[in-house]
Scaffold this active site. Structure first.
Site, mmCIF file in Angstrom:
data_model
loop_
_atom_site.group_PDB
_atom_site.id
_atom_site.type_symbol
_atom_site.label_atom_id
_atom_site.label_comp_id
_atom_site.label_asym_id
_atom_site.label_seq_id
_atom_site.Cartn_x
_atom_site.Cartn_y
_atom_site.Cartn_z
ATOM 1 N N LYS A 123 0.845 -1.214 0.000
ATOM 2 C CA LYS A 123 0.000 0.000 0.000
ATOM 3 C C LYS A 123 0.874 1.255 0.000
ATOM 4 C CE LYS A 123 -4.259 -1.906 1.683
ATOM 5 N NZ LYS A 123 -5.401 -1.807 2.567
ATOM 6 N N ASP A 155 10.776 6.318 6.754
ATOM 7 C CA ASP A 155 10.379 5.800 8.054
ATOM 8 C C ASP A 155 9.334 6.767 8.557
ATOM 9 O OD1 ASP A 155 10.393 3.907 10.096
ATOM 10 O OD2 ASP A 155 11.682 5.146 11.351
ATOM 11 N N GLY A 211 -2.293 0.776 8.624
ATOM 12 C CA GLY A 211 -1.740 1.219 9.905
ATOM 13 C C GLY A 211 -2.796 1.857 10.797
ATOM 14 N N TYR A 212 -2.491 3.043 11.286
ATOM 15 C CA TYR A 212 -3.374 3.746 12.233
ATOM 16 C C TYR A 212 -4.417 4.618 11.531
ATOM 17 C CZ TYR A 212 0.263 2.294 15.508
ATOM 18 O OH TYR A 212 1.148 1.541 16.241
ATOM 19 N N ARG A 231 3.443 11.613 4.391
ATOM 20 C CA ARG A 231 4.294 11.073 3.319
ATOM 21 C C ARG A 231 4.199 11.966 2.091
ATOM 22 N NH1 ARG A 231 2.621 6.447 3.875
ATOM 23 N NH2 ARG A 231 4.232 5.884 5.362
#
EC number: 3.6.1.66
Length: 196
Positions: free
Chosen positions: A12, A70, A152-153, A180
């Site tokens: 993703k 990251d 993720g969150y 991002r």
């Protein structure tokens, strides 16, 4: 056409980065194109350290310009947790569901739900040249997950200007405002010069 490798196994995330960099005359390649890359141990205490380490190691390993990132969630009331441990918040062999469960459990009875997503994107050449870019987005954590997009969150990260969680955003919406997306916008300004 210049090739740039995306150093992530998260499909993703690969899709997201490809969408943001789609207007450039470069070929974006990843593990989806049959490349095998070693696991890079993310043992740094900062997003910057982990991002640069990953980009440099994979650039040297493949001898291809490499982009790595990251990123993670930093929650104000939890002193910045999960931070660099976002992907393994509930333990080494964990998944998004368990990480989210731990997050909501740790925020029980806490009113302050302010949080931010942080992303550091690094681009590295095989010769060791590396540049990094940081993007952030401010939001708040909600208890009940909403939306099925993202990862993720994202289902718990509420973004007030759009009145949506990140998991309710379209790819296009998320690319415009995400941590991002913000980091990659900065990288894009230097990209043509960097890959010469």
């Amino acid at each position: 056409m210049k090739k740039i490798f995306l150093a992530t196994k998260n499909k993703k995330k690969i899709e997201e980065i490809k969408t943001i960099l789609s207007n450039y005359n470069i070929e974006i390649i990843s593990i989806n194109d049959g490349y095998d890359i070693p696991e890079v141990k993310e043992d740094g205490l900062t997003f910057m350290y982990n991002s640069q380490k990953k980009a440099l190691e994979i650039a040297k390993y493949l001898n291809i310009i490499t982009i790595a990132d990251d990123s993670g969630l930093c929650v104000e009331a939890l002193n910045g947790e999960p931070g660099v441990y976002s992907a393994r918040y509930a333990g080494e062999d964990t998944d998004d569901k368990k990480n989210n469960e731990k997050l909501i459990k740790n925020l029980k009875k806490i009113d302050n739900r302010n949080a931010k997503f942080v992303c550091v994107v690094s681009i590295a050449k095989p010769d060791g040249t590396v540049k990094s870019y940081t993007g952030e987005v401010i939001g708040e954590i909600i208890d009940i997950p909403r939306g099925t997009n993202g990862f993720g969150y994202d289902p718990h990260f509420y973004y007030e200007p759009f009145d949506k969680t990140f998991a309710e955003l379209t790819k296009e919406e998320k690319s415009k405002i995400s941590h991002r997306g913000n980091a990659l916008k900065l990288l894009k300004k230097d990209l043509v010069d960097f890959i010469k």
